[in-house]
Design an enzyme around this catalytic site. Structure first.
Site, mmCIF file in Angstrom:
data_model
loop_
_atom_site.group_PDB
_atom_site.id
_atom_site.type_symbol
_atom_site.label_atom_id
_atom_site.label_comp_id
_atom_site.label_asym_id
_atom_site.label_seq_id
_atom_site.Cartn_x
_atom_site.Cartn_y
_atom_site.Cartn_z
ATOM 1 N N ASP A 69 -15.612 6.033 -34.294
ATOM 2 C CA ASP A 69 -15.246 7.242 -35.257
ATOM 3 C C ASP A 69 -14.709 8.506 -34.551
ATOM 4 O OD1 ASP A 69 -17.945 7.924 -34.469
ATOM 5 O OD2 ASP A 69 -18.613 8.486 -36.328
ATOM 6 N N CYS A 94 -18.361 13.169 -36.885
ATOM 7 C CA CYS A 94 -18.440 12.058 -37.955
ATOM 8 C C CYS A 94 -18.006 12.476 -39.254
ATOM 9 C CB CYS A 94 -19.529 11.260 -37.847
ATOM 10 S SG CYS A 94 -20.902 12.149 -38.383
ATOM 11 N N ASP A 106 -19.476 7.410 -32.250
ATOM 12 C CA ASP A 106 -19.260 8.291 -31.096
ATOM 13 C C ASP A 106 -19.107 7.468 -29.739
ATOM 14 O OD1 ASP A 106 -20.673 9.822 -32.811
ATOM 15 O OD2 ASP A 106 -22.392 10.358 -31.397
#
Length: 637
Positions: free
Chosen positions: A238, A77, A39
């Site tokens: 990510d 993710c 994040d």
């Protein structure tokens, strides 16, 4: 080279080597280390952010190469990591949804297993979180104790270290004093500027600093072991920040991630032409390119089924002209958005206009900023830009100029001077959907049941290219900017193809969201909807019932509610049908629903699932419906 690749695929330990500059002494394979952070967008010193405190990666960037424009392909993710591990677009695998699980296509592999066959020791520390299943051994070790130290003597290694310190959950769970001054935070134009929002952004900056400290520890481990001159290091996030309208949104704020790569002098032959210490690459790269790039660094030619291009190593390919992104189901809420960028302009295509970008996502609503933002929206105190996150219907097309509008809030899609760029990116996206055989146009439950024992990708291969093209053509028509007539919808609703019938119904939902009346009690559309509640496909029955409930036609609302209650029974229905039915029930008259409270309380939250990753959808949807009705249902997990 061919012999090396063949041996690698058939399982021999054939560690690669490269010719040295003198042409005599062979060089060993490079070690490769990935340091990832969750994040985490490009809010870093090396990316020019004056508020960021990221000295470790800034120092790595001063020795290596920073990529100015790297996209994660997915803004959340699991699909993003699925892109990386497969080297394929999850949209073509049926794996684009958050928390899903599908089979890998025949003849394909997860790339670390290819590295292992070539003699690499492969370790993965912290998490996998892939949306695909495979029977083969992917990692030598994959848990929170995994480390390159577990390799044999002199064995080359590929090691992944993933930090969760900057994860979305760290914002809501933050305790203690802030190191970042909230007053100095730049609040994006799409967020309301309130103390709560400023505090959350300040917390995010602190968590990025914590992730940078952890990355520094990993870099020192390599240095202490005397491996710095033998190890290629990647640092990446990510997907974008865990703040709302970054995470889960497939625009630049959700997809733009940091990427810094350091390649030691001993392996300078693996560097790209633009590599300079402290340099910046303007090449467009994305997670789809990561798998072929690592194989290329190891001297292995990427297999033809991989859909990205190596940007480092022996097998570097040409730079891509565009970057592509996607959004599917986010945990318990369905959506379908696709995006493309040329590096300056970002184009988004929304296909489910009746679903807001915000939606009622339990996990996202746990972030204080999200709750604050929604409360302000409900109170009517937001400006037009800030309210866009929650409004329906969504715009069919969005076009943003990152040079002049980095927050992506000024939609240029209807601006006459940008029609040429709009047409270019629209065409590039359409070609990409067909070239990658994007499955997202077909409902998740339908393709799951129809594919049977086949991988969904392989099931789609059995369908004609013209059938897929028609699905996307219909989806683009019913969700487009042009008006669509009741007669056009009727033709789609009566089509022999179940996917086309489904999109005909979404055309009805689009018109309902736009406030256009197509369901007068005596209308042919109404009569067809009633008939479609007996369709052979569950997703068609449920969507037809939703249309009738939204229309508030008393004569059929009771029948529609009963159908949805039957289809919400997890166990007698699959999880995809149950989730769709519960979502649809939220549109019904609340007094009517409360009369059926006993029935709601008997709805199961557990049942047979295709995989445990689907276990959160029904409980969360029931809990949200219970909150709406003022009763306790389901459970929040």
């Amino acid at each position: 080279m061919l012999l090396r690749v063949l041996l690698g695929y058939f399982g021999a330990a054939t560690c690669c080597s490269f010719a040295a500059a003198d042409g005599e002494t062979p060089l060993p394979c490079p070690n490769i280390v990935w340091i990832s952070s969750e994040d985490h967008g490009p809010e870093m010193g090396c990316y020019g952010d004056p508020l960021a405190r990221t000295p470790n990666i800034d120092q790595l960037a001063s020795r290596g190469l920073r990529y100015a424009r790297c996209w994660s392909n997915a803004p959340v993710c699991a699909p993003a990591r699925t892109t990386i591990i497969t080297g394929m677009y999850p949209t073509g695998l049926g794996a684009e949804h958050m928390r899903s699980m599908v089979r890998m296509p025949k003849g394909t592999r997860l790339f670390p297993s290819i590295l292992r066959d070539a003699g690499y020791y492969c370790s993965n520390n912290s998490k996998e979180d892939y949306n695909v299943a495979t029977d083969e051994k992917v990692w030598d070790q994959s848990n929170n104790k995994a480390h390159w130290r577990g390799r044999k003597k002199d064995q080359p290694f590929f090691a992944v270290f993933n930090s969760t310190l900057s994860h979305e959950s760290a914002i809501r769970n933050y305790r203690g004093e802030l190191n970042t001054d909230p007053a100095k935070v730049r609040v994006p134009a799409y967020n309301p500027d309130t103390p709560i929002v400023r505090r959350d952004w300040a917390i995010y900056y602190d968590t990025v600093s914590a992730a940078d400290e952890q990355a520094g520890m990993r870099l020192r481990e390599i240095e202490t072991a005397g491996l710095s001159d033998q190890t290629i290091v990647f640092y990446w996030g990510d997907h974008g920040s865990g703040m709302p309208r970054c995470k889960r949104w497939p625009g630049n704020s959700g997809l733009h991630v940091p990427l810094v790569v350091y390649i030691p002098e001993a392996f300078q032959h693996l560097r790209p032409e633009e590599y300079l210490p402290g340099g910046v690459s303007e090449r467009l790269v994305a997670f789809i390119d990561f798998a072929p790039t690592v194989l290329s660094l190891a001297g292995i030619e990427p297999p033809s089924w991989m859909q990205g291009t190596a940007f480092l190593g022996e097998h570097q390919g040409p730079a891509a002209k565009y970057l592509y992104g996607f959004r599917g189901r986010m945990d318990e809420r369905l959506d379908l958005v696709r995006s493309v960028s040329d590096g300056r302009f970002v184009y988004l295509r929304n296909y489910m206009l009746h679903r807001s970008t915000g939606q009622h996502l339990d996990y996202q609503l746990q972030t204080p900023t999200t709750r604050e933002w929604l409360n302000l929206y409900n109170s009517g105190t937001l400006n037009t830009i800030q309210a866009a996150f929650w409004k329906t219907p969504k715009d069919s097309e969005e076009l943003y100029d990152l040079t002049n509008d980095p927050d992506e809030v000024v939609n240029l899609a209807e601006s006459p001077e940008y029609q040429e760029k709009l047409t270019e990116l629209r065409g590039a996206l359409h070609s990409h959907l067909l070239a990658t055989r994007d499955l997202g146009v077909a409902p998740e439950g339908l393709r799951s049941s129809h594919s049977g024992q086949l991988a969904q990708h392989d099931w789609l291969q059995q369908q004609t290219a013209s059938r897929l093209a028609r699905w996307w053509e219909v989806a683009e028509v019913v969700s487009g900017r042009a008006t669509i007539s009741a007669d056009d919808l009727l033709n789609l609703m009566k089509d022999q193809d179940e996917v086309v019938r489904y999109w005909g119904l979404l055309g009805v939902r689009r018109l309902q969201a736009e406030g256009m009346e197509v369901l007068m009690p005596s209308s042919a559309v109404r009569e067809e909807l009633v008939r479609m509640m007996r369709d052979t496909e569950a997703v068609v029955r449920v969507t037809a019932a939703e249309c009738l409930i939204v229309a508030k036609i008393r004569a059929v609302e009771e029948v529609a509610i009963e159908l949805l209650l039957d289809h919400a029974e997890l166990g007698t229905q699959d999880v995809f049908t149950a989730m769709a039915a519960i979502e649809a029930l939220a549109f019904a008259d609340q007094e009517t629903l409360l009369e059926k409270v006993d029935r709601f309380r008997t709805l199961p939250i557990n049942g047979e699932l295709p995989h445990q990753r689907y276990d959160i959808g029904v409980p969360r949807l029931l809990a949200a419906l219970g909150e709406q009705l003022g009763i306790e249902l389901g459970s929040l997990k």
